[in-house]
Design an enzyme around this catalytic site. Structure first.
Site, mmCIF file in Angstrom:
data_model
loop_
_atom_site.group_PDB
_atom_site.id
_atom_site.type_symbol
_atom_site.label_atom_id
_atom_site.label_comp_id
_atom_site.label_asym_id
_atom_site.label_seq_id
_atom_site.Cartn_x
_atom_site.Cartn_y
_atom_site.Cartn_z
ATOM 1 N N GLY A 177 -5.141 5.322 19.288
ATOM 2 C CA GLY A 177 -5.746 4.095 18.767
ATOM 3 C C GLY A 177 -5.091 2.898 19.420
ATOM 4 O O GLY A 177 -4.904 1.843 18.811
ATOM 5 N N THR B 4 -5.983 0.708 21.468
ATOM 6 C CA THR B 4 -6.710 -0.546 21.692
ATOM 7 C C THR B 4 -7.222 -1.134 20.381
ATOM 8 O O THR B 4 -7.986 -2.099 20.383
ATOM 9 C CB THR B 4 -7.891 -0.305 22.650
ATOM 10 O OG1 THR B 4 -8.713 0.744 22.109
ATOM 11 C CG2 THR B 4 -7.402 0.106 24.030
ATOM 12 N N LYS C 10 9.902 -4.192 5.610
ATOM 13 C CA LYS C 10 10.164 -5.610 5.321
ATOM 14 C C LYS C 10 11.659 -5.762 5.032
ATOM 15 O O LYS C 10 12.221 -5.005 4.233
ATOM 16 C CB LYS C 10 9.353 -6.066 4.108
ATOM 17 C CG LYS C 10 7.842 -5.938 4.273
ATOM 18 C CD LYS C 10 7.260 -7.155 4.944
ATOM 19 C CE LYS C 10 5.735 -7.109 4.971
ATOM 20 N NZ LYS C 10 5.164 -8.214 5.720
ATOM 21 N N HIS D 209 2.621 -0.021 -1.520
ATOM 22 C CA HIS D 209 3.664 -1.030 -1.277
ATOM 23 C C HIS D 209 4.495 -1.335 -2.523
ATOM 24 O O HIS D 209 5.726 -1.274 -2.502
ATOM 25 C CB HIS D 209 3.052 -2.353 -0.795
ATOM 26 C CG HIS D 209 2.169 -2.228 0.399
ATOM 27 N ND1 HIS D 209 2.356 -1.279 1.374
ATOM 28 C CD2 HIS D 209 1.091 -2.959 0.800
ATOM 29 C CE1 HIS D 209 1.427 -1.428 2.308
ATOM 30 N NE2 HIS D 209 0.652 -2.440 1.977
ATOM 31 N N LYS E 243 -6.305 -11.008 -4.217
ATOM 32 C CA LYS E 243 -6.838 -11.826 -3.123
ATOM 33 C C LYS E 243 -7.431 -13.110 -3.713
ATOM 34 O O LYS E 243 -7.738 -13.171 -4.900
ATOM 35 C CB LYS E 243 -7.909 -11.046 -2.366
ATOM 36 C CG LYS E 243 -7.314 -9.862 -1.596
ATOM 37 C CD LYS E 243 -8.265 -9.339 -0.553
ATOM 38 C CE LYS E 243 -7.606 -8.307 0.348
ATOM 39 N NZ LYS E 243 -6.562 -8.850 1.213
#
Length: 791
Positions: A33, A35, A209, A268, A361
């Site tokens: 993958g 690209t 992170k 996460h 969101k």
């Protein structure tokens, strides 16, 4: 010879000490993958950073970009990305230019579409190593492709692209790793048939992170300060939050499948939660120990229910879905774009501490943080102006792992000055100064010790480095993955058709998404404004009255949640009345899945229940050890006993495990239980017996055509179940019918057929044992939810 020329150039620069060191082995990195978006944004830059960091490590590298695109266009696309690679600011321009040039020379593109393509790649790697006289150290295959392609690629790698014996293989996988527990199990089983567990590195980029990756080292280095306070007695609550200002536009196809819980919370935020709640291993650098402690932390989490979450959806989402997925105008999406979830751990350290996970969101700011807020029992007599504000014991005490963005716009670790001055590794973190006007959680920055990374690294660079070093504790194992999906899937199932709070998005959300914790549940603080309600979202109306009788006995019926609430209240009223009259309350409880929600309701809402004067008995038990997950007592303990204060000597499990044997007749377990009942329960008449109903009409562990327990003088009997575990111990029907009150609980669509049948048949206990429940001098009440009653 391409690789030889590169090695000579790097040696000439002084980056490698000697050619002898370079012969430690060769690593081939294959990016599938190559690209795609992820590769363009992060992965190639991460691989270049790995090369810069490890060029003098003694390993040599080649980088193979691969995709389905044909050779020439694929090559062009890939090298367009590679030309834009950047060095960190502290790298000298000359060295950067040389390293970038070498990296490009070491990178090549392959079309990987067929089995033959993989065989050709393998042949090419082997030929290159042979030409250069290098030994192979290992191969990294990075799957930056959709999960549906994993199995086929895995098959090709396993059959024709593995490194030779003595060299390692590391296969890197990107989420999503399934959609729920079942799909995750299926994908894991497929991958396990091609790769060993130690070969698989499932990426959760949040573990790269810097603030998240430092949680365990921080806890370890600051044990002397944290040991006394990192527990339920001192921590008020923990917040793990990831807020985004962007919406799902352009990604609605993915979002309709996954939603915010699957996209962010299940992975996460849950992984971050584990770093906070797990017990510290003896050695935080040993991956095996870290992973073991993490798994134990998963096992301590209390199961989630429908009321553990509040859900929202920004208003424009529905029209975006209609437009992007060509859905009709009346299409209603039940996909949440915002979720707040309350989680509890039942470990001794964290029992009772609320862990709030929130993400969404179209919110007011972009920020991520983990906030541990401590209880504050201080009272300060001096006024605020006369105190040293930074060290005041009356100010909030907190530790914040700041993931990024937001007011600070950098990863950081903040510790309230009135807590302790933390120990931080000098080489990688430094104390920050300045920004006096900045406030974090209502307090000026001067109230905290603030530390930021010496060198900021993006998450993928950190993770790619950990893959190279074989640090498995920064990745998701199969066991951890399935534990996480096992935890989240019941909630996802229960909310799949739940109505969502609509919110306008951004700063206009105001207080619409604020929520509060009450009795182990969460609810939005404000009622939803009428103008935001969508008439198409109305849920089925609540039937007030169906009928007042079922089988000539009182019937209580409602939607399941309301029904459980009513049943719990009725049990509490019965208990209080009985204790007031006779000083004690004898309650016999059935096993199975139906009473679990009742147990949880009693534990979390009924604080006036007279537990101190209550004796708890079992109606039936499976012939397994009491610590077995199949045991009815184990379920009672997990969902009720460990949350309420019932005196130890008032709890009466059935003696199914005697003389290290299970339900052996000559051990006389049934006689022992019958004697205990006779000795403690007046006239052997329980004050209340709670029963359920099986789809075949069984109740307790009395099954159709049972050879014992349906009649006769025996109080407690051994029976045979048609399903495993087959052997059971049960109260007999005559003993149940001596009770002062019997409540029968029937829940769910799966019970509709037997409920309908029971409404028509008479007293036929040999065919349908529950039809024989008829208290001789007591009352029988049926609690049947609408799904069981109406189908």
């Amino acid at each position: 010879k391409m690789l030889g020329n590169v090695l000579c150039a790097v040696l000439f620069m002084g980056a490698l000490p000697s050619l002898a060191d370079a012969s430690q082995g060769h690593i081939s990195v294959v990016l599938l993958g190559a690209t795609g978006d992820l590769a363009k944004k992060y992965l190639w830059q991460g691989l270049f950073q790995l090369y810069m960091d490890q060029v003098s490590s003694g390993h040599s590298f080649t980088f193979h970009g691969a995709a389905l695109t044909a050779l020439e266009p694929g090559q062009r696309l890939m090298f367009d990305v590679l030309k834009k690679l950047a060095c960190p600011p502290d790298e000298s321009p000359n060295r950067c230019a040389v390293l970038k040039d070498q990296f490009l020379k070491l990178s090549q593109y392959h079309q990987l579409k067929t089995a033959e393509n993989y065989t050709a790649l393998n042949r090419e790697i082997e030929m290159l190593l042979h030409q250069e006289g290098l030994k192979e150290a290992g191969r990294i295959f990075y799957f930056s492709v959709p999960p549906f392609a994993y199995t086929e690629i895995a098959r090709h790698i396993n059959s024709s692209c593995r490194p030779p014996p003595g060299a390692w293989l590391r296969v890197v996988l990107e989420k999503p790793f399934g959609h729920d527990l079942e799909s995750a199990q299926q994908l894991a089983a497929e991958l396990t048939s091609f790769f060993r567990e130690e070969e698989m590195y499932r990426v959760d980029h949040y573990l790269g992170k810097q603030a998240v990756a430092h949680i365990l080292p921080f806890r370890d280095e600051n044990q002397q300060f944290l040991d006394p306070i990192w527990n339920r007695h001192h921590v008020e609550r923990v917040e793990i939050v990831l807020k985004e200002t962007v919406d799902a536009k352009g990604r609605t196809s993915f979002y309709e499948q996954y939603g915010v819980i699957r996209d962010v919370l299940q992975n996460h935020l849950t992984e971050t939660l584990m770093f906070l709640t797990m017990e510290l291993p003896a050695n935080v650098s040993r991956a095996e120990e870290v992973l073991q402690c993490k798994l134990q932390a998963f096992q301590s989490l209390r199961g989630l229910e429908k009321n553990s979450a509040v859900l929202g959806q920004y208003q424009a989402y529905a029209s975006q879905v209609q437009e992007e997925l060509q859905k009709p105008q009346d299409y209603i999406s039940t996909t949440p774009t915002f979720a707040g979830v309350l989680i509890h751990s039942d470990s001794l350290r964290w029992e009772g501490v609320p862990f709030l996970l929130a993400s969404g969101k179209a919110l007011d700011e972009r920020v991520g943080y983990i906030r541990v807020l401590f209880k504050n029992r201080a009272y300060c007599t001096q006024s605020e102006t006369l105190r040293d504000a930074g060290h005041s014991q009356c100010k909030a005490k907190q530790i914040i792992f700041y993931i990024g963005h937001g007011a600070l716009n950098t990863p950081a670790v903040l510790v309230s000055r009135n807590l302790f001055k933390p120990i931080m590794p000098k080489g990688s973190w430094r104390e920050a100064v300045g920004q006096p006007d900045l406030h974090v959680f209502g307090q000026p920055l001067s109230d905290y010790y603030v530390y930021t990374p010496v060198k900021e690294r993006d998450a993928y660079s950190v993770l790619i480095s950990n893959i190279y070093h074989g640090r498995k504790d920064f990745f998701i194992t199969t066991e951890s993955l399935l534990a996480s999906w096992g935890f989240w899937t019941p909630l996802l199932d229960s909310i799949s058709h739940q109505s969502l709070r609509l919110y306008p998005g951004g700063v206009e959300n105001q207080h619409l998404l604020d929520f509060e914790m009450m009795s182990g549940e969460v609810a939005f603080t404000l009622a939803e404004p009428v103008e935001l309600l969508n008439p198409n979202r109305l849920m089925p109306s609540d039937y007030r009255t169906i009928q007042s009788k079922f089988r000539q006995n009182p019937l209580v019926s409602a939607w399941s949640e309301d029904l459980i609430s009513q049943l719990a209240s009725d049990i509490e009223k019965t208990a209080s009345r009985t204790v007031a009259r006779s000083g004690q309350f004898h309650l016999a409880l059935s096993g199975g899945s139906s009473p679990v929600v009742l147990f949880q309701r009693l534990a979390r809402h009924h604080y006036a229940f007279p537990w101190k004067h209550t004796h708890l008995w079992l109606v039936d038990e499976r012939c397994v050890p009491l610590t077995d997950a199949e045991s009815n007592f184990f379920s009672l303990h997990s969902h009720l006993l460990q949350s309420v204060r019932v005196p130890y000597f008032n709890v009466h499990p059935m003696p199914v495990h005697l003389n290290q044997r299970l339900c052996v007749e000559e051990d006389r377990g049934t006689e022992l239980y019958a004697k205990e009942i006779t000795a403690l329960v007046a006239n052997a008449s329980f004050d209340l017996v709670l029963l359920g109903v099986g789809t075949d009409g069984h109740t307790a562990s009395l099954f159709p055509r049972s050879e014992s327990g349906l009649e006769g003088s025996q109080a407690v009997v051994l029976t045979e179940s048609p399903v495993k575990p087959h052997q059971r111990m049960s109260l007999s029907l005559p003993l149940i019918n001596k009770a002062r009150q019997v409540f029968v609980l029937v829940l769910g669509k799966g019970k509709h057929d037997i409920t309908t049948l029971l409404s028509r048949v008479g007293h036929e206990p040999r065919k349908w044992p529950v039809s024989g429940v008829s208290p001789s001098s007591g009352q029988l009440v049926w609690y049947v939810d609408y799904e069981a009653l109406l189908g």
